[in-house]
Design a protein around this motif. Sequence first.
Motif, PDB file in Angstrom:
ATOM      1  N   LEU A  40      -0.988 -88.891  63.327  1.00 33.95           N
ATOM      2  CA  LEU A  40      -2.124 -88.393  62.552  1.00 33.95           C
ATOM      3  C   LEU A  40      -3.062 -87.533  63.395  1.00 33.95           C
ATOM      4  N   LEU A  41      -3.016 -87.672  64.720  1.00 31.97           N
ATOM      5  CA  LEU A  41      -3.870 -86.867  65.591  1.00 31.97           C
ATOM      6  C   LEU A  41      -3.283 -85.493  65.897  1.00 31.97           C
ATOM      7  N   ILE A  42      -2.006 -85.306  65.650  1.00 34.66           N
ATOM      8  CA  ILE A  42      -1.360 -84.036  66.006  1.00 34.66           C
ATOM      9  C   ILE A  42      -2.019 -82.835  65.325  1.00 34.66           C
ATOM     10  N   PRO A  43      -2.351 -82.882  64.013  1.00 33.04           N
ATOM     11  CA  PRO A  43      -2.980 -81.691  63.399  1.00 33.04           C
ATOM     12  C   PRO A  43      -4.317 -81.323  64.024  1.00 33.04           C
ATOM     13  N   SER A  44      -5.029 -82.262  64.599  1.00 32.09           N
ATOM     14  CA  SER A  44      -6.353 -81.963  65.155  1.00 32.09           C
ATOM     15  C   SER A  44      -6.288 -81.310  66.525  1.00 32.09           C
ATOM     16  N   THR A  45      -5.091 -81.183  67.109  1.00 27.90           N
ATOM     17  CA  THR A  45      -4.999 -80.613  68.449  1.00 27.90           C
ATOM     18  C   THR A  45      -5.306 -79.116  68.474  1.00 27.90           C
ATOM     19  N   SER A  46      -4.924 -78.395  67.428  1.00 27.95           N
ATOM     20  CA  SER A  46      -5.218 -76.952  67.376  1.00 27.95           C
ATOM     21  C   SER A  46      -5.001 -76.442  65.961  1.00 27.95           C
ATOM     22  N   ARG A  47      -5.596 -75.302  65.664  1.00 27.92           N
ATOM     23  CA  ARG A  47      -5.433 -74.700  64.328  1.00 27.92           C
ATOM     24  C   ARG A  47      -4.003 -74.218  64.086  1.00 27.92           C
ATOM     25  N   PRO A  48      -3.336 -73.555  65.054  1.00 32.19           N
ATOM     26  CA  PRO A  48      -1.945 -73.143  64.786  1.00 32.19           C
ATOM     27  C   PRO A  48      -1.041 -74.319  64.432  1.00 32.19           C
ATOM     28  N   VAL A  49      -1.246 -75.448  65.099  1.00 34.42           N
ATOM     29  CA  VAL A  49      -0.416 -76.618  64.800  1.00 34.42           C
ATOM     30  C   VAL A  49      -0.681 -77.116  63.387  1.00 34.42           C
ATOM     31  N   SER A  50      -1.937 -77.233  63.016  1.00 39.27           N
ATOM     32  CA  SER A  50      -2.255 -77.719  61.672  1.00 39.27           C
ATOM     33  C   SER A  50      -1.791 -76.732  60.608  1.00 39.27           C
ATOM     34  N   THR A  51      -1.861 -75.429  60.897  1.00 41.18           N
ATOM     35  CA  THR A  51      -1.378 -74.421  59.946  1.00 41.18           C
ATOM     36  C   THR A  51       0.127 -74.539  59.749  1.00 41.18           C
ATOM     37  N   ALA A  52       0.856 -74.745  60.850  1.00 43.59           N
ATOM     38  CA  ALA A  52       2.309 -74.888  60.752  1.00 43.59           C
ATOM     39  C   ALA A  52       2.691 -76.155  59.985  1.00 43.59           C
ATOM     40  N   LEU A  53       1.974 -77.218  60.211  1.00 39.97           N
ATOM     41  CA  LEU A  53       2.278 -78.468  59.499  1.00 39.97           C
ATOM     42  C   LEU A  53       1.946 -78.355  58.015  1.00 39.97           C
ATOM     43  N   ALA A  54       0.833 -77.697  57.685  1.00 40.30           N
ATOM     44  CA  ALA A  54       0.458 -77.534  56.282  1.00 40.30           C
ATOM     45  C   ALA A  54       1.476 -76.690  55.523  1.00 40.30           C
TER      46      ALA A  54
END
Length: 386
Positions: A40-54
């Motif tokens: 659950l903490l992985i998306p909060s590491t950076s915007r590119p990561v959260s964008t890719a996951l979304a």
Amino acid sequence: MKTLALPFVVVCLLASIAAVLLLPTGVQVWAMASSMVCILLIPSTSRPVSTALAARLRLLVGLGIGLGALSVALIVGGVQFWPNHDSERVVGLSVWPMLLGVAIGYTPFLSRNLNRARADIEASSAATPAPVPLARVRGEVAAAFHLLLDERGAVGWIAGPWFLIFCALPLAFLDVGLLTRFSHQYPLVALLLLILFLIAWGALPLIASIQWARHIAAGQRPKLFEVPVGPLWGFLWRLFLAGVVLRMIGAAEPWLQSQLPGAPAWMVSGLSGLFSLLVLVAVSPWAMVLVAVALGSEDRSTHSALRAASGTGSGFYLGMLLILAPITLLWWLVGLAPAAQGQGLGAWLGYFVSALAVFLTLIVATTYLTRLYLNRLAATGAAATP
């Protein structure tokens, strides 16, 4: 530091996975919870990561459902084995894929909320309303308790039926011998019935809280025994994800007993209650999310809920402390009473008093949170108006 956030979380995730597979059972439970938190903490590491996951919502949700199905298959396959063996480790490993599946399936939705929150922070230029003074927060708590007395008829109508069912459900466990024989003859059916019982038992106070929040916002009483299915589901899965906090609270007293072997029971119980109180107060701002869900708000993001709670400053925590402290003290006193142990009349009376305290505290807390939430929305709207 931001560039190291993702590698650090990944290393922690791998370490927690290794701990689940290799370390003893006592550590295994905490490691499973840690692996869920790391995902659950992985998306909060950076915007590119959260964008890719979304952008990979279907893939991640499908993977989560697959892991949940695997967990169910392991549970069904091993249910004949568990009753006759000391197999806590086997049970934990069977449930673990479901926990990972829930975390993975929720990750794209969490990523969307984080991206929306980041955009709101960058685009927002409106003045932030001043924090609510502490004296006003204490007044809000007093008003919540006063409303409980002033609208006792509405409280009885909305929460009364669910409270009575909540008190009656444990009567199913009066005949322990019959239940034991049934679980040995039909272990899978007994397991499913137990799961359904726990879900229903836990949902009853939540239904009362949801309906009371709506009553505070709209001033209208719901129909008798009306179940708000959508908000209730929103409550249940969010509280399931919050199981890490609940596990931390539940494990406090055994840990204190192991650390203080010569301490009297009343002291260990009191320290455990104090720890539980502090943890609940610390995480209480997240309860604003549940208020948004109960009221059917379009914006149910954690970011918006925390902003609503932060508008009161440290006074928010003071208010929750004043609301939760009485029931913590009551539970401590009930737990010390010898008659509250076992299945005698004293035990049932203790359960009734505790259940009544839970419902009343929940009503007061819901009043407090809902009023702050609505006031904060009104203040934010006024501040944003030119």
